[in-house]
Write a protein that holds these residues in place. Sequence first.
Motif, PDB file in Angstrom:
ATOM      1  N   HIS A   1       0.834  -1.197   0.000  1.00 52.16           N
ATOM      2  CA  HIS A   1       0.000   0.000   0.000  1.00 52.16           C
ATOM      3  C   HIS A   1       0.872   1.252   0.000  1.00 52.16           C
ATOM      4  O   HIS A   1       1.770   1.392   0.821  1.00 52.16           O
ATOM      5  CB  HIS A   1      -0.910  -0.005   1.237  1.00 52.16           C
ATOM      6  N   ARG A   2       0.619   2.110  -0.945  1.00 51.08           N
ATOM      7  CA  ARG A   2       1.378   3.350  -1.026  1.00 51.08           C
ATOM      8  C   ARG A   2       0.405   4.531  -1.109  1.00 51.08           C
ATOM      9  O   ARG A   2      -0.447   4.565  -1.974  1.00 51.08           O
ATOM     10  CB  ARG A   2       2.304   3.349  -2.244  1.00 51.08           C
ATOM     11  N   GLU A   3       0.565   5.417  -0.181  1.00 53.95           N
ATOM     12  CA  GLU A   3      -0.274   6.613  -0.155  1.00 53.95           C
ATOM     13  C   GLU A   3       0.578   7.779   0.332  1.00 53.95           C
ATOM     14  O   GLU A   3       1.469   7.594   1.180  1.00 53.95           O
ATOM     15  CB  GLU A   3      -1.477   6.388   0.774  1.00 53.95           C
ATOM     16  N   LYS A   4       0.333   8.926  -0.198  1.00 54.50           N
ATOM     17  CA  LYS A   4       1.234  10.060   0.005  1.00 54.50           C
ATOM     18  C   LYS A   4       1.564  10.331   1.469  1.00 54.50           C
ATOM     19  O   LYS A   4       2.724  10.525   1.843  1.00 54.50           O
ATOM     20  CB  LYS A   4       0.623  11.309  -0.628  1.00 54.50           C
ATOM     21  N   TYR A   5       0.559  10.317   2.333  1.00 49.76           N
ATOM     22  CA  TYR A   5       0.806  10.676   3.733  1.00 49.76           C
ATOM     23  C   TYR A   5       0.720   9.474   4.674  1.00 49.76           C
ATOM     24  O   TYR A   5       0.520   9.617   5.868  1.00 49.76           O
ATOM     25  CB  TYR A   5      -0.182  11.756   4.174  1.00 49.76           C
ATOM     26  N   VAL A   6       0.816   8.241   4.093  1.00 45.94           N
ATOM     27  CA  VAL A   6       0.752   7.028   4.920  1.00 45.94           C
ATOM     28  C   VAL A   6       2.083   6.307   4.805  1.00 45.94           C
ATOM     29  O   VAL A   6       2.459   5.845   3.724  1.00 45.94           O
ATOM     30  CB  VAL A   6      -0.390   6.097   4.480  1.00 45.94           C
ATOM     31  N   ALA A   7       2.808   6.273   5.920  1.00 48.51           N
ATOM     32  CA  ALA A   7       4.100   5.581   5.928  1.00 48.51           C
ATOM     33  C   ALA A   7       3.883   4.121   6.245  1.00 48.51           C
ATOM     34  O   ALA A   7       3.038   3.766   7.064  1.00 48.51           O
ATOM     35  CB  ALA A   7       5.018   6.207   6.967  1.00 48.51           C
ATOM     36  N   ALA A   8       4.663   3.248   5.607  1.00 47.98           N
ATOM     37  CA  ALA A   8       4.619   1.799   5.894  1.00 47.98           C
ATOM     38  C   ALA A   8       3.196   1.279   5.816  1.00 47.98           C
ATOM     39  O   ALA A   8       2.624   0.808   6.791  1.00 47.98           O
ATOM     40  CB  ALA A   8       5.234   1.490   7.259  1.00 47.98           C
ATOM     41  N   GLY A   9       2.586   1.452   4.654  1.00 53.27           N
ATOM     42  CA  GLY A   9       1.188   1.055   4.492  1.00 53.27           C
ATOM     43  C   GLY A   9       0.955  -0.433   4.591  1.00 53.27           C
ATOM     44  O   GLY A   9      -0.157  -0.877   4.864  1.00 53.27           O
ATOM     45  N   GLY A  10       1.983  -1.232   4.368  1.00 53.69           N
ATOM     46  CA  GLY A  10       1.854  -2.679   4.515  1.00 53.69           C
ATOM     47  C   GLY A  10       1.443  -3.376   3.232  1.00 53.69           C
ATOM     48  O   GLY A  10       1.051  -2.740   2.241  1.00 53.69           O
ATOM     49  N   PRO A  11       1.508  -4.718   3.243  1.00 49.89           N
ATOM     50  CA  PRO A  11       1.172  -5.502   2.046  1.00 49.89           C
ATOM     51  C   PRO A  11      -0.323  -5.455   1.750  1.00 49.89           C
ATOM     52  O   PRO A  11      -1.142  -5.508   2.661  1.00 49.89           O
ATOM     53  CB  PRO A  11       1.611  -6.920   2.411  1.00 49.89           C
ATOM     54  N   ASP A  12      -0.653  -5.352   0.462  1.00 50.17           N
ATOM     55  CA  ASP A  12      -2.080  -5.337   0.098  1.00 50.17           C
ATOM     56  C   ASP A  12      -2.328  -6.133  -1.189  1.00 50.17           C
ATOM     57  O   ASP A  12      -3.230  -5.821  -1.953  1.00 50.17           O
ATOM     58  CB  ASP A  12      -2.606  -3.914  -0.032  1.00 50.17           C
ATOM     59  N   GLY A  13      -1.512  -7.160  -1.433  1.00 46.50           N
ATOM     60  CA  GLY A  13      -1.699  -7.993  -2.621  1.00 46.50           C
ATOM     61  C   GLY A  13      -2.917  -8.899  -2.473  1.00 46.50           C
ATOM     62  O   GLY A  13      -3.059  -9.617  -1.473  1.00 46.50           O
ATOM     63  N   GLY A  14      -3.810  -8.857  -3.458  1.00 46.21           N
ATOM     64  CA  GLY A  14      -5.042  -9.646  -3.396  1.00 46.21           C
ATOM     65  C   GLY A  14      -4.870 -11.058  -3.926  1.00 46.21           C
ATOM     66  O   GLY A  14      -3.865 -11.400  -4.560  1.00 46.21           O
TER      67      GLY A  14
ATOM     68  N   ASN B   1      -5.346 -12.829 -12.144  1.00 45.56           N
ATOM     69  CA  ASN B   1      -4.424 -12.648 -11.029  1.00 45.56           C
ATOM     70  C   ASN B   1      -4.969 -11.605 -10.060  1.00 45.56           C
ATOM     71  O   ASN B   1      -5.743 -10.715 -10.448  1.00 45.56           O
ATOM     72  CB  ASN B   1      -3.054 -12.206 -11.542  1.00 45.56           C
ATOM     73  N   GLY B   2      -4.552 -11.702  -8.800  1.00 42.82           N
ATOM     74  CA  GLY B   2      -4.912 -10.685  -7.831  1.00 42.82           C
ATOM     75  C   GLY B   2      -4.183  -9.390  -8.151  1.00 42.82           C
ATOM     76  O   GLY B   2      -3.259  -9.354  -8.970  1.00 42.82           O
ATOM     77  N   SER B   3      -4.564  -8.322  -7.514  1.00 37.76           N
ATOM     78  CA  SER B   3      -3.918  -7.035  -7.756  1.00 37.76           C
ATOM     79  C   SER B   3      -3.812  -6.250  -6.452  1.00 37.76           C
ATOM     80  O   SER B   3      -4.163  -6.755  -5.373  1.00 37.76           O
ATOM     81  CB  SER B   3      -4.679  -6.228  -8.817  1.00 37.76           C
ATOM     82  N   SER B   4      -3.337  -5.058  -6.552  1.00 33.26           N
ATOM     83  CA  SER B   4      -3.120  -4.243  -5.349  1.00 33.26           C
ATOM     84  C   SER B   4      -4.443  -3.851  -4.711  1.00 33.26           C
ATOM     85  O   SER B   4      -5.519  -4.089  -5.253  1.00 33.26           O
ATOM     86  CB  SER B   4      -2.323  -2.991  -5.727  1.00 33.26           C
TER      87      SER B   4
END
Length: 425
Positions: free
Chosen positions: A23-36, A71-74
């Motif tokens: 997970h990548r978001e401008k103001y979120v650090a270390a968003g963590g894995p989000d692979g579906g 396939n899964g995605s983000s």
Amino acid sequence: MFVDSAKIYVKAGDGGDGAVSFHREKYVAAGGPDGGDGGKGGDIVFKVDNNLSSLIDFTYKRKYVAQKGENGSSKNSFGKSAPDVVIKVPRGTVVKEFKTGRILADMSGDEPVVIARGGKGGRGNAHFATSTRQIPKFAKPGFRGDEYELLLELKLIADVGLVGFPNVGKSTLISVVSAAKPKIANYHFTTLTPVLGVVKIEDGKSFVMADIPGLIEGASEGVGLGHEFLRHVERCRLIVHVVDVSGSEGRDPIEDFEAINKELAGFSQELADAPQIVAANKSDMATPEQIERFRKYIQNKGLAFYEISAATTQGTRELTYGVWEELGKLPPVKQFEAQPLTREELDAKLLSKKDFEITVEDGIYFVEADWLWDIIRVADMDDYSSLQYFQNVLRSTGIIDKLEEMGINEGDTVAIFDFEFEYVR
């Protein structure tokens, strides 16, 4: 053209692969894995179509492959499941595994049957996040779909099967007792297509009769054409053995009777033991002595005897009523039960998916295992947790033990597909 047997290949869809994403978001650090997760592969489904009467379509198309799941995605997005492939067959088709002959389904009812199941989708890396593994850089591939080489056999669903030599009058008989209209002529060879006819006794009382193409001696061993149609008698609750009592073809009716029963027994003992009544046809052309001789022979065997002339309809009404009464004493039309794998067969099948071969060339240990490709292609070998997962697979499937048995030393190179690593104890 009547086709009642076909070999085809079916492959259910593989499951879609799980995604490796963070997970990548401008103001979120270390968003963590989000692979579906990946989507499910399509099933291969068989369904009865009453408009079909032959397997001829399978002589033109022999391969049926379902799509792979997406396939899964983000953003924890699951892949879309693939559509099923529906194969339509005539009622009465028995689906078998070609190599073993194991029955997978008897398509006699109206419910669709899944013959090959699509693979489940692989799990995305979001599933593998733990307090100690916060950034898993690997996901699981989708599972493979089932695949089979299949033998399709059409076994007609009829209450009564007419058997006998060619030109004894079976086609004429079914034409006068039902609405069936087979081609009728003074052939000295068998007709090529089984014919079904509904025989109505009175309102609410009817049964299905099948005219099975004529048999000749040696049919159960593959002589002539009749052996190809013996399978259509297997479901019949009652066999009506039609014999030319007049001997118009120059054969003896008693010898004919015994010869046909020998062919039935040669094909299946269960078929030979099936209930049977005898219709002495062409009686209008026979002498009283011929009829009486054959009658005594049949009745001494404990079988019901009917003297008929299909051409003039003499005795046909009595025959159909006799058949109806006999059917009332018998169980329903036979259905073939699907045969599940035994424990031994199941274990062997699972083990076969973990087969591998190791060869040594120039000090490099080459591991060959097709099933490992699905793991390698989604694993990140630069990630410690992913590499550890891969090592656990090698250990649990016996590859590490085999390498050690072959004398591998620390620092030796192991190659699996295009991935190489140094062996460390």
